[in-house]
Motif scaffolding. Structure first.
Motif, PDB file in Angstrom:
ATOM      1  N   PHE A  33       9.211  -4.639  -2.578  1.00  0.00           N
ATOM      2  CA  PHE A  33       7.792  -4.424  -2.895  1.00  0.00           C
ATOM      3  C   PHE A  33       7.047  -5.733  -3.105  1.00  0.00           C
ATOM      4  O   PHE A  33       6.016  -5.751  -3.778  1.00  0.00           O
ATOM      5  N   ARG A  34       7.530  -6.816  -2.524  1.00  0.00           N
ATOM      6  CA  ARG A  34       6.920  -8.114  -2.777  1.00  0.00           C
ATOM      7  C   ARG A  34       5.576  -8.284  -2.074  1.00  0.00           C
ATOM      8  O   ARG A  34       4.749  -9.080  -2.506  1.00  0.00           O
ATOM      9  N   GLU A  35       5.356  -7.563  -0.981  1.00  0.00           N
ATOM     10  CA  GLU A  35       4.118  -7.712  -0.208  1.00  0.00           C
ATOM     11  C   GLU A  35       3.491  -6.337   0.012  1.00  0.00           C
ATOM     12  O   GLU A  35       3.628  -5.740   1.084  1.00  0.00           O
ATOM     13  N   PRO A  36       2.817  -5.803  -1.004  1.00  0.00           N
ATOM     14  CA  PRO A  36       2.296  -4.425  -0.898  1.00  0.00           C
ATOM     15  C   PRO A  36       1.215  -4.263   0.158  1.00  0.00           C
ATOM     16  O   PRO A  36       1.110  -3.202   0.771  1.00  0.00           O
ATOM     17  N   ARG A  37       0.400  -5.288   0.394  1.00  0.00           N
ATOM     18  CA  ARG A  37      -0.669  -5.155   1.387  1.00  0.00           C
ATOM     19  C   ARG A  37      -0.090  -5.029   2.793  1.00  0.00           C
ATOM     20  O   ARG A  37      -0.537  -4.193   3.587  1.00  0.00           O
ATOM     21  N   LEU A  41      -0.377  -1.693   5.216  1.00  0.00           N
ATOM     22  CA  LEU A  41      -0.937  -1.800   6.565  1.00  0.00           C
ATOM     23  C   LEU A  41       0.044  -1.292   7.612  1.00  0.00           C
ATOM     24  O   LEU A  41      -0.328  -0.507   8.509  1.00  0.00           O
ATOM     25  N   CYS A  42       1.297  -1.717   7.519  1.00  0.00           N
ATOM     26  CA  CYS A  42       2.295  -1.288   8.507  1.00  0.00           C
ATOM     27  C   CYS A  42       2.599   0.204   8.382  1.00  0.00           C
ATOM     28  O   CYS A  42       2.847   0.871   9.401  1.00  0.00           O
ATOM     29  N   LYS A  89      12.818   4.982  12.310  1.00  0.00           N
ATOM     30  CA  LYS A  89      12.861   3.680  11.655  1.00  0.00           C
ATOM     31  C   LYS A  89      12.360   3.775  10.220  1.00  0.00           C
ATOM     32  O   LYS A  89      12.959   3.205   9.296  1.00  0.00           O
ATOM     33  N   GLN A  90      11.254   4.484   9.999  1.00  0.00           N
ATOM     34  CA  GLN A  90      10.724   4.624   8.649  1.00  0.00           C
ATOM     35  C   GLN A  90      11.696   5.356   7.732  1.00  0.00           C
ATOM     36  O   GLN A  90      11.894   4.971   6.575  1.00  0.00           O
ATOM     37  N   LEU A  91      12.318   6.399   8.249  1.00  0.00           N
ATOM     38  CA  LEU A  91      13.290   7.143   7.442  1.00  0.00           C
ATOM     39  C   LEU A  91      14.518   6.289   7.137  1.00  0.00           C
ATOM     40  O   LEU A  91      15.073   6.347   6.032  1.00  0.00           O
ATOM     41  N   MET A  92      14.950   5.491   8.106  1.00  0.00           N
ATOM     42  CA  MET A  92      16.112   4.635   7.881  1.00  0.00           C
ATOM     43  C   MET A  92      15.818   3.592   6.807  1.00  0.00           C
ATOM     44  O   MET A  92      16.653   3.332   5.926  1.00  0.00           O
ATOM     45  N   SER A  93      14.637   2.978   6.868  1.00  0.00           N
ATOM     46  CA  SER A  93      14.279   1.988   5.848  1.00  0.00           C
ATOM     47  C   SER A  93      14.223   2.620   4.459  1.00  0.00           C
ATOM     48  O   SER A  93      14.700   2.035   3.477  1.00  0.00           O
ATOM     49  N   LYS A 112      12.322  -3.942   5.317  1.00  0.00           N
ATOM     50  CA  LYS A 112      11.286  -3.340   4.481  1.00  0.00           C
ATOM     51  C   LYS A 112      10.027  -3.088   5.279  1.00  0.00           C
ATOM     52  O   LYS A 112       9.827  -3.630   6.376  1.00  0.00           O
ATOM     53  N   SER A 113       9.166  -2.250   4.726  1.00  0.00           N
ATOM     54  CA  SER A 113       7.889  -1.957   5.379  1.00  0.00           C
ATOM     55  C   SER A 113       7.031  -3.218   5.418  1.00  0.00           C
ATOM     56  O   SER A 113       6.779  -3.842   4.397  1.00  0.00           O
ATOM     57  N   GLY A 114       6.592  -3.572   6.608  1.00  0.00           N
ATOM     58  CA  GLY A 114       5.876  -4.820   6.797  1.00  0.00           C
ATOM     59  C   GLY A 114       6.756  -5.969   7.209  1.00  0.00           C
ATOM     60  O   GLY A 114       6.264  -7.081   7.407  1.00  0.00           O
ATOM     61  N   GLY A 115       8.051  -5.705   7.365  1.00  0.00           N
ATOM     62  CA  GLY A 115       8.982  -6.742   7.757  1.00  0.00           C
ATOM     63  C   GLY A 115       9.082  -6.906   9.262  1.00  0.00           C
ATOM     64  O   GLY A 115       8.296  -6.356  10.044  1.00  0.00           O
TER      65      GLY A 115
END
Length: 221
Positions: A33-37, A41-42, A89-93, A112-115
């Protein structure tokens, strides 16, 4: 002896804020959760791509007729597979994050999301849309169909829509990568990450005595 003590440098204790920040840096759960923005967005882009590709594929498959069965089946199946890949991909993350089985900062930054994985998935989706749109346009403009009127028009419109969607997606990925690179070069990215960590920081220390108690309590709240 007293004179030496007077000239001795004052002892500086450890900074509690720095210690608390270092402890938070070591928490693996917070690395996600280091980059919430960027994550928000992603996530929004992924949802839009899933809805767009899924609904487009369903529309093409549901309107398949004997005159246009091949290209509608192929394009509709490809769009549905793209939507399924993004959703997978989202479910795997989310599953990897919930299980807490990854302890490497590099792998977490990738998953992570946004990675990096999100960027690659969106980029591949955009390229796939461009390829599908180019093929449909090439076929509609080159080959003659049994009834070229409505069927040819539908193929042409579908190709244009896919080309526009793929171009916007690829351009968005390029713009996103450029902005992230510039932020990292100028140091803004590091400050945003420190601000995100500061959200999890709760300090119960009172302010110096020269400030009023009400002001300290208000800062604590």
């Amino acid at each position: 002896m007293s004179e030496l003590e007077d000239y001795a440098p004052p002892r500086v204790g450890p900074d509690p804020a720095r210690i608390q920040q270092n402890l938070l840096e070591e928490q693996v759960e917070l690395w996600w959760f280091r980059e919430p923005r960027k994550a928000l967005l992603c996530d929004c882009v992924s949802v839009l791509l899933i809805l767009g590709c899924g609904l487009g594929g369903i529309v093409l498959l549901s309107t398949t007729t004997s005159l246009s069965s091949e290209w509608r089946l192929g394009t509709g199946s490809a769009l549905c597979l793209l939507a399924l890949a993004i959703l997978l991909k989202q479910l795997m993350s989310s599953a990897v994050q919930d299980m807490n089985c990854v302890r490497s900062r590099r792998r977490i930054d990738m998953l992570k999301s946004g990675g990096l994985s999100d960027v690659l998935v969106v980029l591949l989706t955009g390229v796939s849309l461009l390829i599908c749109g180019a093929v449909l346009l090439h076929v509609s403009l080159t080959y003659h169909m049994p009834k070229p009127g409505q069927a040819l028009n539908d193929m042409y419109i579908s190709g244009v829509v896919l080309l526009v969607g793929g171009g916007v997606t690829v351009s968005g990925v390029g713009l996103y990568s450029a902005v992230v690179f510039l932020l990292e070069m100028t140091g803004q990215g590091q400050r945003l990450r420190e601000r995100a960590i500061g959200i999890f920081t709760i300090s119960g220390r009172m302010r110096p005595a020269r400030r009023e108690t009400t002001s300290s309590l208000a800062h604590l709240i």
